[in-house]
Structure formats: C-alpha cells, structure tokens
Design a protein around this motif. Sequence first.
Motif, PDB file in Angstrom:
ATOM      1  N   GLY A  10      -6.482   7.388  -3.157  1.00 17.39           N
ATOM      2  CA  GLY A  10      -5.464   7.748  -2.507  1.00 17.39           C
ATOM      3  C   GLY A  10      -4.115   8.053  -3.271  1.00 17.39           C
ATOM      4  O   GLY A  10      -3.631   9.097  -3.059  1.00 17.39           O
ATOM      5  N   ARG A  11      -3.935   7.187  -4.171  1.00 16.62           N
ATOM      6  CA  ARG A  11      -2.644   7.434  -4.949  1.00 16.62           C
ATOM      7  C   ARG A  11      -2.747   8.758  -5.623  1.00 16.62           C
ATOM      8  O   ARG A  11      -1.899   9.222  -6.052  1.00 16.62           O
ATOM      9  N   ALA A  12      -4.088   8.674  -6.412  1.00 14.81           N
ATOM     10  CA  ALA A  12      -4.188   9.993  -6.988  1.00 14.81           C
ATOM     11  C   ALA A  12      -3.983  11.230  -6.448  1.00 14.81           C
ATOM     12  O   ALA A  12      -3.677  12.276  -6.691  1.00 14.81           O
ATOM     13  N   LEU A  13      -4.598  11.188  -5.044  1.00 17.64           N
ATOM     14  CA  LEU A  13      -4.712  12.369  -4.308  1.00 17.64           C
ATOM     15  C   LEU A  13      -3.158  12.680  -4.035  1.00 17.64           C
ATOM     16  O   LEU A  13      -2.816  13.905  -3.681  1.00 17.64           O
ATOM     17  N   VAL A  14      -2.258  11.856  -3.788  1.00 21.03           N
ATOM     18  CA  VAL A  14      -0.769  12.155  -3.570  1.00 21.03           C
ATOM     19  C   VAL A  14      -0.153  12.971  -4.661  1.00 21.03           C
ATOM     20  O   VAL A  14       0.763  13.936  -4.688  1.00 21.03           O
ATOM     21  N   THR A  15      -0.723  12.643  -5.880  1.00 20.98           N
ATOM     22  CA  THR A  15      -0.374  13.418  -7.149  1.00 20.98           C
ATOM     23  C   THR A  15      -0.603  15.005  -6.991  1.00 20.98           C
ATOM     24  O   THR A  15      -0.209  15.758  -7.646  1.00 20.98           O
TER      25      THR A  15
ATOM     26  N   ARG B 104       1.997  14.309   1.751  1.00 23.91           N
ATOM     27  CA  ARG B 104       0.633  13.987   1.048  1.00 23.91           C
ATOM     28  C   ARG B 104       0.232  12.555   1.402  1.00 23.91           C
ATOM     29  O   ARG B 104      -0.913  12.366   1.546  1.00 23.91           O
ATOM     30  N   ILE B 105       1.210  11.698   1.536  1.00 20.58           N
ATOM     31  CA  ILE B 105       1.078  10.316   1.997  1.00 20.58           C
ATOM     32  C   ILE B 105       0.318  10.335   3.413  1.00 20.58           C
ATOM     33  O   ILE B 105      -0.751   9.720   3.842  1.00 20.58           O
ATOM     34  N   ASP B 106       0.755  11.109   4.234  1.00 21.49           N
ATOM     35  CA  ASP B 106       0.418  11.069   5.687  1.00 21.49           C
ATOM     36  C   ASP B 106      -1.060  11.811   5.565  1.00 21.49           C
ATOM     37  O   ASP B 106      -2.018  11.205   6.321  1.00 21.49           O
TER      38      ASP B 106
ATOM     39  N   GLU C 176      -4.266   9.817   6.883  1.00 19.84           N
ATOM     40  CA  GLU C 176      -5.405  10.527   8.020  1.00 19.84           C
ATOM     41  C   GLU C 176      -6.942  10.534   7.397  1.00 19.84           C
ATOM     42  O   GLU C 176      -7.724  10.144   8.130  1.00 19.84           O
ATOM     43  N   LEU C 177      -7.011  10.592   5.971  1.00 22.06           N
ATOM     44  CA  LEU C 177      -8.181  10.544   5.181  1.00 22.06           C
ATOM     45  C   LEU C 177      -8.829   9.275   5.427  1.00 22.06           C
ATOM     46  O   LEU C 177     -10.083   8.759   5.437  1.00 22.06           O
ATOM     47  N   LEU C 178      -7.768   7.921   5.167  1.00 14.77           N
ATOM     48  CA  LEU C 178      -8.269   6.534   4.852  1.00 14.77           C
ATOM     49  C   LEU C 178      -7.439   5.958   5.814  1.00 14.77           C
ATOM     50  O   LEU C 178      -6.366   5.144   5.446  1.00 14.77           O
ATOM     51  N   PRO C 179      -8.127   5.565   7.146  1.00 13.13           N
ATOM     52  CA  PRO C 179      -7.212   5.361   8.068  1.00 13.13           C
ATOM     53  C   PRO C 179      -6.952   3.633   7.887  1.00 13.13           C
ATOM     54  O   PRO C 179      -6.005   2.895   8.405  1.00 13.13           O
ATOM     55  N   ARG C 180      -8.081   3.052   7.254  1.00 11.45           N
ATOM     56  CA  ARG C 180      -7.912   1.740   6.768  1.00 11.45           C
ATOM     57  C   ARG C 180      -6.594   1.409   6.017  1.00 11.45           C
ATOM     58  O   ARG C 180      -5.943   0.381   5.862  1.00 11.45           O
TER      59      ARG C 180
ATOM     60  N   VAL D 202       0.711  -1.245  -0.075  1.00  9.65           N
ATOM     61  CA  VAL D 202       0.088  -0.051   0.068  1.00  9.65           C
ATOM     62  C   VAL D 202       0.928   1.338  -0.024  1.00  9.65           C
ATOM     63  O   VAL D 202       0.546   2.180  -0.746  1.00  9.65           O
ATOM     64  N   HIS D 203       1.788   1.269   0.880  1.00  9.65           N
ATOM     65  CA  HIS D 203       2.881   2.472   1.040  1.00  9.65           C
ATOM     66  C   HIS D 203       3.620   2.611  -0.456  1.00  9.65           C
ATOM     67  O   HIS D 203       3.590   3.807  -0.824  1.00  9.65           O
TER      68      HIS D 203
END
Length: 241
Positions: A146-151, A113-115, A119-123, A93-94
């Motif tokens: 989540g990967r897209a949000l890091v972008t 951004r990963i952090d 926070e947004l998706l604790p799962r 995942v990371h």
Amino acid sequence: MLDIDGLDVHYGGVHALRGLSLTVSEGEIVALLGNNGAGKTTTLAAVSGLVRPSGGRVVFDGREVTREKPHRITARGLVHVPEGRRIFSTLTVHENLQVGGYLLREQAETRRRIDRVYELLPRLAERRGQQGGTLSGGEQQMLAIGRALVTGPRLLLLDEPSMGLAPLVVASIMELIAGINAEGTSVLLVEQNATAALRIAHRGYVVENGACVLDGPAAELREDPRVVEAYLGGLRRDGGR
C-alpha cells in the motif's frame, strides 16, 4: 517498459549477476524464479538503484536509469518493495502510508492515493491508527505494498511478498497483486513460491547463478519438466504427486 540488458553485479569478489537480461512489457506481471542466492534480489536492487551494476544497462520507459539515484528512479514510477516488508514499526498504518507520498508535491494528491489504498485494502483502513509493528505478517505486507501504491508506481518491483505467510494469506497477497496489475500497474515479481507466482504471472524467467536460463509464458513454465521438478515440488499437471 523495462529492458535489462547484460547486467553484471559484483559484491567484492562475488559475481552475483552474470550478463542477466530480461524485459517487462506494459501491463504484464513477470515472475522471476530461482533458488536462494540465484541473483533475484540483486536484480531488483540493481534495477531500483540500490546496487551499482558493474556492466550492462537498465532502461525504463525508454530512458537509461542504470546509474541514476534510487529516489530519481522511484520518481519515474519504478517502485521497489524489498524483501522483509521494512515498514516503520513505530509509525501508525496511516503514517506509513503518508511516507509513501514523500515525493508528491500536493498533499491533496497524497490523501487521494491513501484513500484509494484504504478502498483497496479495507483491513488497513480498520487499523489506520495502529502501529505498524503490531500488525500481523500479512497485514504488514499489505501495508508495504500500500505504501508503494501511494508513491504512484507504473512498474512495481516486489521481492518475496509471500515469505513467511500462511497459505490463505499468500492467496490474498497474490489476489492483491493481480488486482493492482488489472488496474494498470506492471509488476516484476520475485517469488520463491513458484506455484503462486506462475498462477498470476503472464511470463516468467528462471535465474541460476546470476543469469536467466529459461523463460516463457507462465502457462508453459508451469508445464515445463525442469520447472516442475526444481520449483514446483515435482507436482504433476493435475496438481497431485
């Protein structure tokens, strides 16, 4: 923010998009509805540079991007999460989230951004060391988003995020999309589940045979008899049959 004007796309002899036009304003969730083969996925692919249009224009944030390369479009903040999630199944995942930061120059910003995604998706945080391919379908969809949000998207293109998911998981995904939008990211949402999409969207378009045939505020589309009959399973206004 996004203006699509008269877009045409051909696949060989197949005319997939026929003068399609739509807009997404800053801060909006716009739903793109239609049956299989209507041209919804092709629309997203053309906007993100994965498919070369044969006519028309795509303008993002005041600049034409119709024929720009996908990585340049992504760098401008227009990020596409394709149908089928397409995570890296053998990466953790990371590591999948780290891939989302490939355009960033500062590793510290990628970590920040990963952090925020954790926070947004604790799962996902709980499963950060787990291989992507071992996640449930809903968790894989969360990872793809989540990967897209890091972008760092300003406009997020989502293609069928609820596909194949149980109703409770669909509700969680839609809640996630609404939350992302509330934090300032605009969304163009392709979704077969019209009921779920129109609950969170501000506006919507209906696509048939490669062209937009109907559009309006989501609340109005939910009540439009044509939409109810074709895409909402003939549901009455009170939610019954």
